[in-house]
Design a protein around this motif. Sequence first.
Motif, PDB file in Angstrom:
ATOM      1  N   LEU A 150       0.833  -1.167  -0.128  1.00  0.00           N
ATOM      2  CA  LEU A 150       0.064   0.114  -0.033  1.00  0.00           C
ATOM      3  C   LEU A 150       0.965   1.072   0.106  1.00  0.00           C
ATOM      4  O   LEU A 150       0.699   2.128  -0.427  1.00  0.00           O
ATOM      5  CB  LEU A 150      -0.952  -0.019   1.186  1.00  0.00           C
ATOM      6  CG  LEU A 150      -1.737   1.205   1.545  1.00  0.00           C
ATOM      7  CD1 LEU A 150      -2.905   1.233   0.477  1.00  0.00           C
ATOM      8  CD2 LEU A 150      -2.457   1.515   2.771  1.00  0.00           C
ATOM      9  N   HIS A 151       1.902   1.280   0.718  1.00  0.00           N
ATOM     10  CA  HIS A 151       2.841   2.352   0.874  1.00  0.00           C
ATOM     11  C   HIS A 151       3.522   2.646  -0.454  1.00  0.00           C
ATOM     12  O   HIS A 151       3.779   3.885  -0.735  1.00  0.00           O
ATOM     13  CB  HIS A 151       3.830   2.080   1.923  1.00  0.00           C
ATOM     14  CG  HIS A 151       5.003   3.100   2.142  1.00  0.00           C
ATOM     15  ND1 HIS A 151       4.673   4.322   2.455  1.00  0.00           N
ATOM     16  CD2 HIS A 151       6.222   2.899   2.015  1.00  0.00           C
ATOM     17  CE1 HIS A 151       6.091   4.965   2.401  1.00  0.00           C
ATOM     18  NE2 HIS A 151       6.837   4.081   2.038  1.00  0.00           N
ATOM     19  N   THR A 152       4.015   1.455  -1.090  1.00  0.00           N
ATOM     20  CA  THR A 152       4.864   1.789  -2.236  1.00  0.00           C
ATOM     21  C   THR A 152       3.534   2.515  -3.541  1.00  0.00           C
ATOM     22  O   THR A 152       3.892   3.498  -4.043  1.00  0.00           O
ATOM     23  CB  THR A 152       5.282   0.443  -2.895  1.00  0.00           C
ATOM     24  OG1 THR A 152       6.187   0.071  -1.793  1.00  0.00           O
ATOM     25  CG2 THR A 152       5.909   0.647  -4.157  1.00  0.00           C
ATOM     26  N   ASP A 153       2.338   1.749  -3.394  1.00  0.00           N
ATOM     27  CA  ASP A 153       1.373   2.261  -4.385  1.00  0.00           C
ATOM     28  C   ASP A 153       1.130   3.943  -3.966  1.00  0.00           C
ATOM     29  O   ASP A 153       1.097   4.807  -4.928  1.00  0.00           O
ATOM     30  CB  ASP A 153       0.013   1.850  -4.188  1.00  0.00           C
ATOM     31  CG  ASP A 153      -0.084   0.389  -4.974  1.00  0.00           C
ATOM     32  OD1 ASP A 153       0.842   0.249  -5.747  1.00  0.00           O
ATOM     33  OD2 ASP A 153      -0.852  -0.694  -4.645  1.00  0.00           O
ATOM     34  N   LEU A 154       1.033   4.341  -2.809  1.00  0.00           N
ATOM     35  CA  LEU A 154       0.978   5.646  -2.293  1.00  0.00           C
ATOM     36  C   LEU A 154       1.878   6.390  -2.732  1.00  0.00           C
ATOM     37  O   LEU A 154       1.569   7.759  -3.088  1.00  0.00           O
ATOM     38  CB  LEU A 154       0.768   5.786  -0.721  1.00  0.00           C
ATOM     39  CG  LEU A 154      -0.688   5.422  -0.146  1.00  0.00           C
ATOM     40  CD1 LEU A 154      -0.783   5.407   1.210  1.00  0.00           C
ATOM     41  CD2 LEU A 154      -1.639   6.604  -0.866  1.00  0.00           C
ATOM     42  N   ILE A 155       3.253   5.956  -2.678  1.00  0.00           N
ATOM     43  CA  ILE A 155       4.389   7.090  -3.028  1.00  0.00           C
ATOM     44  C   ILE A 155       4.222   7.089  -4.496  1.00  0.00           C
ATOM     45  O   ILE A 155       4.796   8.483  -4.886  1.00  0.00           O
ATOM     46  CB  ILE A 155       5.828   6.769  -2.442  1.00  0.00           C
ATOM     47  CG1 ILE A 155       6.330   5.438  -2.926  1.00  0.00           C
ATOM     48  CG2 ILE A 155       5.788   6.808  -0.820  1.00  0.00           C
ATOM     49  CD1 ILE A 155       7.584   4.966  -2.677  1.00  0.00           C
ATOM     50  N   LYS A 156       3.999   6.234  -5.301  1.00  0.00           N
ATOM     51  CA  LYS A 156       3.847   6.401  -6.663  1.00  0.00           C
ATOM     52  C   LYS A 156       2.826   7.423  -7.162  1.00  0.00           C
ATOM     53  O   LYS A 156       2.908   8.037  -8.056  1.00  0.00           O
ATOM     54  CB  LYS A 156       3.772   5.146  -7.262  1.00  0.00           C
ATOM     55  CG  LYS A 156       4.944   4.067  -7.280  1.00  0.00           C
ATOM     56  CD  LYS A 156       4.332   2.938  -8.085  1.00  0.00           C
ATOM     57  CE  LYS A 156       5.088   1.532  -7.943  1.00  0.00           C
ATOM     58  NZ  LYS A 156       4.680   0.447  -8.512  1.00  0.00           N
ATOM     59  N   LYS A 157       1.716   7.528  -6.464  1.00  0.00           N
ATOM     60  CA  LYS A 157       0.484   8.315  -6.498  1.00  0.00           C
ATOM     61  C   LYS A 157       0.656   9.681  -6.169  1.00  0.00           C
ATOM     62  O   LYS A 157      -0.095  10.482  -6.309  1.00  0.00           O
ATOM     63  CB  LYS A 157      -0.855   7.368  -6.412  1.00  0.00           C
ATOM     64  CG  LYS A 157      -1.199   6.387  -6.966  1.00  0.00           C
ATOM     65  CD  LYS A 157      -2.595   5.984  -6.819  1.00  0.00           C
ATOM     66  CE  LYS A 157      -2.907   4.328  -6.846  1.00  0.00           C
ATOM     67  NZ  LYS A 157      -3.776   3.879  -6.055  1.00  0.00           N
ATOM     68  N   THR A 158       1.654   9.844  -4.872  1.00  0.00           N
ATOM     69  CA  THR A 158       1.237  10.913  -4.203  1.00  0.00           C
ATOM     70  C   THR A 158       2.699  11.722  -4.245  1.00  0.00           C
ATOM     71  O   THR A 158       3.067  12.379  -5.187  1.00  0.00           O
ATOM     72  CB  THR A 158       0.911  10.856  -2.692  1.00  0.00           C
ATOM     73  OG1 THR A 158       1.684   9.994  -1.931  1.00  0.00           O
ATOM     74  CG2 THR A 158      -0.630  10.079  -2.901  1.00  0.00           C
ATOM     75  N   ILE A 159       3.357  11.453  -3.147  1.00  0.00           N
ATOM     76  CA  ILE A 159       4.911  12.429  -2.884  1.00  0.00           C
ATOM     77  C   ILE A 159       5.788  12.115  -4.166  1.00  0.00           C
ATOM     78  O   ILE A 159       6.371  13.324  -4.370  1.00  0.00           O
ATOM     79  CB  ILE A 159       5.357  12.213  -1.675  1.00  0.00           C
ATOM     80  CG1 ILE A 159       5.847  10.809  -1.207  1.00  0.00           C
ATOM     81  CG2 ILE A 159       4.400  12.760  -0.473  1.00  0.00           C
ATOM     82  CD1 ILE A 159       6.603  10.503   0.000  1.00  0.00           C
ATOM     83  N   PHE A 160       5.766  11.092  -4.769  1.00  0.00           N
ATOM     84  CA  PHE A 160       6.830  10.890  -5.697  1.00  0.00           C
ATOM     85  C   PHE A 160       5.962  10.605  -7.365  1.00  0.00           C
ATOM     86  O   PHE A 160       6.916  10.116  -8.314  1.00  0.00           O
ATOM     87  CB  PHE A 160       7.632   9.681  -5.609  1.00  0.00           C
ATOM     88  CG  PHE A 160       8.509   9.798  -4.017  1.00  0.00           C
ATOM     89  CD1 PHE A 160       8.722  11.062  -3.600  1.00  0.00           C
ATOM     90  CD2 PHE A 160       8.610   8.812  -3.631  1.00  0.00           C
ATOM     91  CE1 PHE A 160       9.522  11.203  -2.632  1.00  0.00           C
ATOM     92  CE2 PHE A 160       9.627   8.968  -2.285  1.00  0.00           C
ATOM     93  CZ  PHE A 160      10.020  10.253  -1.758  1.00  0.00           C
ATOM     94  N   ARG A 161       5.052  11.043  -7.266  1.00  0.00           N
ATOM     95  CA  ARG A 161       4.211  10.861  -8.570  1.00  0.00           C
ATOM     96  C   ARG A 161       4.999  11.263  -9.802  1.00  0.00           C
ATOM     97  O   ARG A 161       5.114  10.675 -10.755  1.00  0.00           O
ATOM     98  CB  ARG A 161       2.725  11.550  -8.357  1.00  0.00           C
ATOM     99  CG  ARG A 161       2.094  11.405  -9.701  1.00  0.00           C
ATOM    100  CD  ARG A 161       0.730  12.008  -9.719  1.00  0.00           C
ATOM    101  NE  ARG A 161      -0.070  11.790 -10.973  1.00  0.00           N
ATOM    102  CZ  ARG A 161      -1.335  11.934 -11.050  1.00  0.00           C
ATOM    103  NH1 ARG A 161      -2.035  12.061  -9.923  1.00  0.00           N
ATOM    104  NH2 ARG A 161      -1.826  11.519 -12.078  1.00  0.00           N
TER     105      ARG A 161
END
Length: 831
Positions: free
Chosen positions: A448-459
Amino acid sequence: MSTTTSKKLNVKTGMDTESIKADILSHLRYSLATDIETANKKEFYKSVVLSVMDRLHDSWLNTQKEYREKKTKKIYYISMEFLIGRLLDNALVNLNLEQEFRDACKDLGYDYEEIRDIENDAALGNGGLGRLAACFLDSMATLGLAGFGYGIKYDYGIFKQKIHDGYQIERPDDWLRFGTPWATTRPSVMYPVRFYGRSVPYTDEDGHLRFKWENTQHVYALANDIPMPGFRNGVVNNLRLWKATSPKSLDLTSFNQGEYINAVRDIELHENISRVLYPNDKIFVGQELRLKQEYFLVSSTLQDILREYKQQHDDLRDLPKYVAIQCNDTHPNLAVPDLMRILMDEEGFDWETSWDITVKTLSYTNHTVLPEALEKWPVSMLRNLLPRHLQIIYEINKRFINKVHEHFGDDVNRVRRMSIISEGEQPSVQMANLGIVGTHKVNGVAALHTDLIKKTIFRDFFEMYPERFTNKTNGITPRRWLKQCNKPLADLITSEIGDSWITHLSDLRKLDDKVNDKKFMKKYSDIKQQNKERLAAYVKENYGFELNTKAIFDIQIKRIHEYKRQLMLAIYAAAQYNYIKANPDAPVVPRTIIFAGKAAPGYAMAKMFIKLINSISDKINNDPDMEGKLQCFFLDNYSVTLAEQLIPAADVSEQISTAGMEASGTGNMKFALNGAVTIGTLDGANVEIKEEVGDENIIIFGLTVEGVEELRRSGYSSWEYYNADKALKQVIDQIRDGFFEPDHPSLFHTITNSLLDGNDYFLVLADYPAYAEAQKEVDALYSKPDEWFKVALYNTARVGKFSSDRTISDYATDIWGCEDQLNKGREYQGS
Ligand code: Z16
């Protein structure tokens, strides 16, 4: 080493009780200048450890020798934190010498447990990030990887927490007061680390523009090595911790008396670099001393890596073939410009070659999405402290921004977001951006965390470099977190399915079948009870408080942080209190709620939570109406060692962070492995724990990541939730009106204000009703012990995925390029 010497050594380091006794006595006399009649417990402990060290040294040397001879690819794990805890049990378990040392102690008149308890935790970390690094070292050694930890030997680890009148007090953790027998100082391994000065351009013989870093000041980094044994495989890897020492070349003869005294006094200033661990968890505080620590670690480590490399190889362009360097969070990310500087300024490579080597050698792990945690060093501070590095960072950024333009066209907002240097009032270097641009892999720590960084802070970065992003779900070492800390359970499991699980944790799936084996289930539940009683005895002895061992042991232990929502469990405790007061004759399932955790010294809200928990606890524990029904207790000074006692005794594991905020969590894995039932949100690795144990075997509640987003977008109002739930409103009113703190009724207004007028950023009120319902499910399940222990056993049986052995195998394969080293026949196959 010739066979004869090693044979001789083996006589001295025999593996039987008698030779161990002889060595302990010998160390008392010849290492510590005392004897069995006069030694105190600390001295006896030291002799025991020195005798353990004797039994590690051959393997330690042989392991390093083998790596050299086979030119094995080396993995360097650089981390500002290693929360390794105590080492004695771990070493004896791994050497398979527990019984022999136990017997040796006994024969010499000491109780092993008492000796073991002498050891101070090596608490060189804040929480999950540092403990993860420690589990990784254990797994790398166990898998036979040439994996080395590099960190700082802080004189003071994470502060000792005391509770005075319900408030947290911090005390220095003077863990080295009497030295540690585990660390070997290596006078032969010492490097200068330079600071300040300036970058001076010049033209080399070939007419190229080059730079020299001149007029620097320096300190020395001195190596202290701690052995990291693998599990019964003869491998001993190394954790190298750097200690800062002053330059040795003080020419004292030229000083007059006053200057001499001042010069000696200044030694301390240099040594301050490795004095103390910063106690902050997820808050960036831009202190210069911290930046010095980070560069001190990076510089000494890279010098060490390259010196070692050059002894075995002659072409630095092959560095990525033989070396992988993992940066634990952004803290070591100055490795990017420092490796560039070494390759260009000292080794004479051009930019492109240096960049290729750097990116291919380094990789970086992200551990949080919280923006306040991300490191942003002021350009002004870097210019002063590391001028050459700043210059290189500017050049990296310039070239990178050109690439961004190539990739996305003229998108000024995107360029601004992606720039390594953020402009503005206080221009600063974004260490995460530097890490993504300057390494070949960036990983998150749960799916979940990896998905989130791809979508938010490191998009933006993901869109540009999708192949760089990868997930590596965290794990824990089953040696410490089952075999050592829960011996009764470990022994039961081994007697049923053998001991292959110790290194192949997924073998625990064989326990699935035991749910209908009444005899086994009785033993399994008896062990939980026995562990609860052991904890109760500990609490009684140390706090004079009697835990109700018939109650559900409901435990939340972790750093205190608003996003982790200890407040929600505290509110639940108060609501239960109110319910029991209002319904004295109603049946309740008895509960004992246990908290432990440290708050960052500067985090006022978190400290107030501790006070509130203690105030609520006092109210509950001093009310006779609660007897046999409800208890609440805050244990001070949470540590690895305390976790080892608490986790095996838990019935319920509290993992209740606001969805999207806990990157992974690792406590969640330790509890599940030891047969606690998780009550948790769909956050971090809880999501994957649910997938593994099955929906029926975990109690999930509350908003999802999408739910949180949707609620915030549609306009969340905490007042609505406050007004809608009577029990919740009552507790908040009580907290606000001084019910739990009559002598200071407004004490908790910061808390209630943040929940109400502050609109409850962490959505405690939004999730509370679902949480209270979930707790009812816990009660209902616990009321049917057979059902409960089935669920518990499914947790133990099905969390094999969360062994750090699996995590490390994944790093080895997808990031480090050393999968060939895995399972080279050295592994323990079970007995
Ligand atoms: C830390 O312990 C973590 C993240 C961070 O940015 C700083 C510190 Cl000191 C933790 C995460 O909170 C936790 O979810 C995760 O399991 C752990 O790092 C290891 O990845």
